[in-house]
Design an enzyme around this catalytic site. Structure first.
Site, mmCIF file in Angstrom:
data_model
loop_
_atom_site.group_PDB
_atom_site.id
_atom_site.type_symbol
_atom_site.label_atom_id
_atom_site.label_comp_id
_atom_site.label_asym_id
_atom_site.label_seq_id
_atom_site.Cartn_x
_atom_site.Cartn_y
_atom_site.Cartn_z
ATOM 1 N N SER A 102 -9.603 1.799 2.993
ATOM 2 C CA SER A 102 -8.791 2.572 2.092
ATOM 3 C C SER A 102 -7.754 1.753 1.315
ATOM 4 O O SER A 102 -7.161 2.278 0.375
ATOM 5 C CB SER A 102 -8.057 3.658 2.884
ATOM 6 O OG SER A 102 -7.206 3.063 3.851
ATOM 7 N N LYS A 160 0.842 -1.200 0.000
ATOM 8 C CA LYS A 160 0.000 0.000 0.000
ATOM 9 C C LYS A 160 0.877 1.250 0.000
ATOM 10 O O LYS A 160 1.937 1.261 0.640
ATOM 11 C CB LYS A 160 -0.905 -0.048 1.250
ATOM 12 C CG LYS A 160 -1.937 1.069 1.319
ATOM 13 C CD LYS A 160 -2.827 0.892 2.542
ATOM 14 C CE LYS A 160 -3.884 1.973 2.669
ATOM 15 N NZ LYS A 160 -4.763 1.784 3.849
ATOM 16 N N SER A 207 -9.630 -0.603 7.211
ATOM 17 C CA SER A 207 -9.136 -0.514 5.825
ATOM 18 C C SER A 207 -8.443 -1.739 5.263
ATOM 19 O O SER A 207 -8.132 -1.770 4.078
ATOM 20 C CB SER A 207 -8.208 0.680 5.683
ATOM 21 O OG SER A 207 -8.980 1.840 5.602
HETATM 22 N N1 GLN Z 1 -13.009 4.223 6.822
HETATM 23 C C1 GLN Z 1 -12.224 4.549 7.961
HETATM 24 C C2 GLN Z 1 -11.749 5.984 7.894
HETATM 25 O O1 GLN Z 1 -11.955 6.598 6.885
HETATM 26 C C3 GLN Z 1 -11.066 3.617 8.125
HETATM 27 C C4 GLN Z 1 -9.894 3.962 7.313
HETATM 28 C C5 GLN Z 1 -8.692 3.114 7.593
HETATM 29 O O2 GLN Z 1 -8.792 2.066 8.234
HETATM 30 N N2 GLN Z 1 -7.550 3.588 7.142
HETATM 31 O O3 GLN Z 1 -11.204 6.497 8.822
#
Ligand code: GLN
Length: 496
Positions: A153, A78, A177
């Site tokens: 994400s 990532k 994410s």
């Molecule tokens: N959807 C969550 C956020 O936007 C989790 C994102 C993540 O785990 N990086 O904070």
């Protein structure tokens, strides 16, 4: 695209000299080139660097160096995880030209184990989002249905793996994410116990919640990858030594048995009145049947505070983000506006940060700055920390009564592209089932469990006590050996 469905099998074929490391890398590179415009899963792939790594790993294998069972296997990383000499953008214009001078600990561990870093995957900007639509580099598509999002994400890592461009990927999970894109792309993914995988070199979103973890087609592959990633790191002050499960943890006594390998385990099925799509209820019922068939006993588990967990998460995550992202000022780090007047420093910061950060990131910096500001701190941030404490206590209590907790990963399958960003609060609510593992630090595993009527995958989640990561993965392997995972074929056909 790769002829193998499992990284472990590809690793064995490489060790047995049936496939060369270069052949494996070239196959992945070919798949990346084929899928590039269709899925937009990658931000940076440097084929020359990939082939140089491949030749180097082959040399190490040929010299008889003890590498790892995954030596020679390509892996996706990532784009918020630092890679020396390879651009690392966090999906943001702010870091569009940033090339780190050092490797994250997890990247150094992958290289030491002989894995080949294929490239950097697309993501929501600074990991803020649930759909991989907030990236400066454009949205990623779901390989099962390209008109739909892959989740986020870590959506680029999920799309690259589900479409077979790679068999393994790293994601980061601050509030879901890793697990949610795995669920929406039919993959298996682990959010490890906080502290078991080093965060050194992970560009921080919310430091007390962030964890790096493995994403793969199967729990077996996640387990082998987790073994490479996990372990203490003196460069991360929150990293923890390998810790045995506490003596009073019932799960410790679980040994598994032939035929009924989950015998002796009690699984609490989260009892939640919030509506979920019919396919999610069907997957929950299928998971219960499967767990019982393998010998576990399943009972309903009331879990208070689900409604409070999401607002507490968003207050804490945005507060920490507002502090972490303060370093991107266009002077020490980040995007520099060309013609800004540096005589007025306030104006200079404002220009660089308004142009360098996208809308969602700016929204969260403002929210977090507000939650931490004098006069409001007690009412918002401190209150959220108290809720976090209560959520931790409730989970600890629950995990004294049951060994594992079963819940959906998400109330829906992957929505169509463009359907989520207009209503940020609704998008935040979609993290209902994932944020608790980050607030508490507990490990949680997403496993695929069938598809909805459109053929989009559904995932279910098992949460365990701290340091039960290996047992969770072992339970996942038992579940998947009883019911093999369905793969998404790149041409849209589904194969078992
Ligand atoms: N959807 C969550 C956020 O936007 C989790 C994102 C993540 O785990 N990086 O904070």
């Amino acid at each position: 695209m790769l002829d193998f469905n499992q990284a472990a099998a590809l690793g064995q074929a490489i060790a047995a000299r049936q496939v060369s490391v270069r052949e494996a890398a070239e196959q992945s590179l070919k798949a990346v080139a084929c899928q590039k415009t269709k899925l937009n899963a990658w931000i940076t792939v440097d084929p020359d660097q990939v082939l140089r790594q491949a030749d180097d790993v082959q040399r190490r294998i040929d010299q008889g160096e003890a590498v790892s069972p995954l030596a020679g296997v390509p892996v996706a990383v990532k784009d918020n995880i630092s890679t020396r000499g390879l651009r690392t953008t966090c999906g943001s214009r702010m870091l569009a030209d940033y090339t780190p001078p050092y490797d994250a600990t997890v990247v150094a561990r992958l290289s030491r184990a002989g894995l080949v870093i294929l490239g950097k995957t697309n993501m929501d900007e600074f990991a803020m989002g649930s759909t991989t639509e907030t990236s400066w580099f454009g949205p990623t598509m779901n390989p099962w249905r390209p008109g739909h999002v892959p989740g986020g994400s870590s959506g680029g890592s999920a799309a690259a793996t589900a479409s077979g461009q790679v068999l393994l990927a790293l994601g980061s999970d601050t509030g879901g994410s890793i697990r949610q894109p795995c669920a929406w792309c039919g993959l298996t993914g682990l959010k490890p116990t906080y502290g078991t995988v080093s965060r050194y070199g992970l560009i921080a979103y919310a430091s007390s919640l962030d964890q790096i973890g493995p994403m793969a087609l199967t729990a077996g592959d996640c387990r082998i990858l987790y073994e490479i990633l996990a372990g203490p790191d003196s460069r991360d002050s929150t990293s923890l030594p390998d810790s045995p499960l506490p003596a009073d943890c019932k799960l410790k006594a679980w040994t598994g048995g032939a035929g009924r390998p989950l015998a002796g385990l009690t699984v609490g099925c989260l009892d939640d009145a919030a509506p979920v799509q019919p396919a999610i209820s069907a997957a929950r019922a299928a998971a219960i049947r499967q767990l019982e068939a393998l010998g576990a006993s399943v009972e309903p588990l009331a879990m208070p505070l689900l409604d409070e967990a999401v607002p507490a998460y968003y207050l804490i995550a945005t507060a920490e983000a507002s502090s972490n992202l303060a370093r991107f000022d266009g002077i020490r780090y980040g995007y520099r506006p060309d013609d800004a007047d540096v005589a007025d420093i306030g104006d200079y910061y404002a220009r660089g940060r308004s142009e360098g950060f996208g809308r969602e990131v700016r929204r969260r910096i403002l929210l977090g700055t507000f939650a931490l500001s004098a006069g409001f701190y007690d009412a918002w941030y401190l209150q959220a920390l108290k809720v976090r404490r209560l959520v931790c206590d409730r989970y600890a209590e629950a995990l004294r009564r049951v060994d594992l907790i079963l819940s959906p990963v998400s109330a829906t399958t992957a929505p169509p592209l463009g359907a989520s960003l207009a209503d940020p609060l609704a998008m935040y609510q979609s993290d209902r089932y994932t944020v608790a593992a980050n607030l508490t630090g507990l490990p949680a595993l997403a496993l695929p469990f069938g598809q909805d009527s459109q053929g989009l995958p559904v995932g279910m989640q098992l949460t365990g006590p701290s340091f039960s990561d290996r047992l969770l993965l072992a339970a996942g392997e038992h579940i998947q050996s009883a019911q093999p995972v369905t793969h998404c074929a790149v041409d849209g056909e589904v194969s078992a």
